[in-house]
Enzyme design. Structure first.
Site, PDB file in Angstrom:
ATOM      1  N   HIS A 141      34.446 -10.559  16.218  1.00  8.54           N
ATOM      2  CA  HIS A 141      35.990 -10.149  16.566  1.00  8.54           C
ATOM      3  C   HIS A 141      36.949 -11.157  15.372  1.00  8.54           C
ATOM      4  CE1 HIS A 141      34.456  -9.270  20.615  1.00  8.54           C
ATOM      5  NE2 HIS A 141      35.045  -8.044  20.057  1.00  8.54           N
TER       6      HIS A 141
ATOM      7  N   ALA B 106      32.352 -14.512  17.341  1.00  8.45           N
ATOM      8  CA  ALA B 106      32.656 -14.416  15.690  1.00  8.45           C
ATOM      9  C   ALA B 106      32.938 -13.307  14.967  1.00  8.45           C
ATOM     10  CB  ALA B 106      31.698 -15.299  15.255  1.00  8.45           C
TER      11      ALA B 106
ATOM     12  N   ASP C 147      29.929  -0.959  15.359  1.00 11.30           N
ATOM     13  CA  ASP C 147      30.349   0.496  16.234  1.00 11.30           C
ATOM     14  C   ASP C 147      30.660   1.537  15.052  1.00 11.30           C
ATOM     15  OD1 ASP C 147      30.355  -0.613  18.892  1.00 11.30           O
ATOM     16  OD2 ASP C 147      31.542  -2.133  17.994  1.00 11.30           O
TER      17      ASP C 147
HETATM   18  P1  AMP Z   1      34.763  -4.484  21.279  1.00 10.00           P
HETATM   19  O1  AMP Z   1      35.750  -5.730  21.773  1.00 10.00           O
HETATM   20  O2  AMP Z   1      33.368  -4.786  21.501  1.00 10.00           O
HETATM   21  O3  AMP Z   1      35.483  -3.276  21.620  1.00 10.00           O
HETATM   22  O4  AMP Z   1      35.035  -4.710  19.707  1.00 10.00           O
HETATM   23  C1  AMP Z   1      36.210  -4.613  19.114  1.00 10.00           C
HETATM   24  C2  AMP Z   1      36.034  -4.574  17.419  1.00 10.00           C
HETATM   25  O5  AMP Z   1      35.142  -5.546  17.304  1.00 10.00           O
HETATM   26  C3  AMP Z   1      35.324  -3.237  17.144  1.00 10.00           C
HETATM   27  O6  AMP Z   1      35.987  -3.111  16.017  1.00 10.00           O
HETATM   28  C4  AMP Z   1      33.905  -3.681  17.021  1.00 10.00           C
HETATM   29  O7  AMP Z   1      33.286  -2.855  16.418  1.00 10.00           O
HETATM   30  C5  AMP Z   1      34.081  -5.110  16.494  1.00 10.00           C
HETATM   31  N1  AMP Z   1      32.855  -5.843  16.574  1.00 10.00           N
HETATM   32  C6  AMP Z   1      32.296  -5.877  17.953  1.00 10.00           C
HETATM   33  N2  AMP Z   1      31.036  -6.822  17.413  1.00 10.00           N
HETATM   34  C7  AMP Z   1      31.104  -7.103  15.919  1.00 10.00           C
HETATM   35  C8  AMP Z   1      30.341  -7.814  15.375  1.00 10.00           C
HETATM   36  N3  AMP Z   1      29.080  -8.133  15.847  1.00 10.00           N
HETATM   37  N4  AMP Z   1      30.672  -7.910  14.046  1.00 10.00           N
HETATM   38  C9  AMP Z   1      31.580  -7.266  13.609  1.00 10.00           C
HETATM   39  N5  AMP Z   1      32.676  -6.538  14.302  1.00 10.00           N
HETATM   40  C10 AMP Z   1      32.112  -6.375  15.529  1.00 10.00           C
END
Ligand code: AMP
Length: 294
Positions: free
Chosen positions: A34, A32, A147
């Site tokens: 993403h 959720a 992040d």
């Molecule tokens: P990742 O797939 O983990 O590399 O994350 C892709 C994007 O989704 C990055 O900009 C992350 O900071 C964001 N993201 C990951 N987890 C969350 C979360 N719980 N809430 C909001 N954004 C997130």
């Protein structure tokens, strides 16, 4: 929804798109958090592009690249439902063909916090995000506050290299018990998963003392560590109290916004979380505004 796995195909489809484009870069195993980025991108742009790429260059030798969760069919279902126009799912060979030798190195803002614990991580992140910007040509790109340092590094890169786009940083989406959503949460055992809510409790405790006027970074860190100590499964990797703009660690009291961030290890899983203080900065635009520029 177009699903494209080649650079050539992407360039062709991108050329035909008119109107504004919002980009959400991801490593897949979507949740959720993403989808919240996708929704924001949809609300603010004519078209939304999502990339799914588990970027090998941001993982160190000893990290979880080979076991990182992957489920493209499920991801595509979620993105279709969310109304995404185009998904780009390149292979590592296309992004890093033989002979690849150009890297982006962001300096100060990438050097503390995760930069210390994960040498080379932000070089991999900045390089792949720059490539994804060049390939998808977005008007605005969306990142998560979860992040926070990554978002700060990307903002710095956009500013320094004059990428013609805006960066939006959206609030962290959490499970009902406060655990920040993460693709890596699937690594947790049931018991570790239950214990992991202590992370959010520790950040809330910091917010309470901050509201009462506490500004001493050492005292705030101690409050967090004391809460984390209550949970024997939680091994503290670090707790950082940093200036929210420069991300430099604070050793004296500051009235400027601060970023409280921490990594807690549960077994072999690193769980990363943060909170801006004052707490009202953790809203839709808080970190975007705090970091400024780009
Ligand atoms: P990742 O797939 O983990 O590399 O994350 C892709 C994007 O989704 C990055 O900009 C992350 O900071 C964001 N993201 C990951 N987890 C969350 C979360 N719980 N809430 C909001 N954004 C997130």
């Amino acid at each position: 929804m177009d699903v494209i796995d080649s650079i050539e195909g992407l360039r062709k489809v991108r050329k035909a798109i008119t109107g504004s484009v919002g980009l959400v870069p991801t490593m897949g195993a979507l949740h959720a958090g993403h989808i919240a980025l996708v929704r924001q991108a949809k609300a603010e742009n004519d078209h939304v592009i999502v990339t799914i790429f588990v970027n090998p260059t941001q993982f160190a030798q000893n990290e979880d690249l080979s076991k990182y969760p992957r489920d493209i069919p499920r991801d595509l279902d979620m993105l279709r439902q969310a109304g995404v126009d185009l998904v780009f799912t390149p292979t590592a060979d296309q992004i890093y063909p033989a002979g690849f030798q150009t890297w982006i190195e962001v300096e100060r803002v990438a050097q503390g916090l995760e930069g210390v614990r994960r040498p080379g991580h932000f070089r991999g992140v900045a390089t792949v995000v720059a490539k994804l910007f060049n390939l998808t040509q977005p008007d605005c790109a969306y990142f998560g506050q979860k992040d926070a340092q990554q978002a700060a590094v990307i903002k710095q890169m956009v500013r320094d290299l004059n990428f013609p786009l805006r960066i939006r940083i959206c609030p962290t989406v959490r499970e009902a018990d406060g655990l920040a959503m993460s693709s890596r949460n699937v690594y947790l055992s049931e018991q570790q998963r239950r214990s992991a809510s202590i992370i959010r409790h520790s950040l809330e405790a910091a917010s309470v003392v901050y509201e009462k006027g506490e500004r001493d970074p050492i005292a705030i860190r101690v409050v967090i560590e004391d809460v984390l100590k209550r949970e024997p499964l939680a091994q503290v990797d670090y707790v950082s109290i940093a200036d929210a703009v420069s991300l430099q660690e604070l050793d004296t009291a500051s009235e400027q916004p601060i970023l409280v961030s921490l990594v807690v290890r549960m077994g072999t899983t690193r769980l990363l979380d943060n909170m801006l203080l004052p707490e009202e900065l953790n809203d839709i635009d808080g970190l975007t505004r705090t970091l400024g520029g780009g």
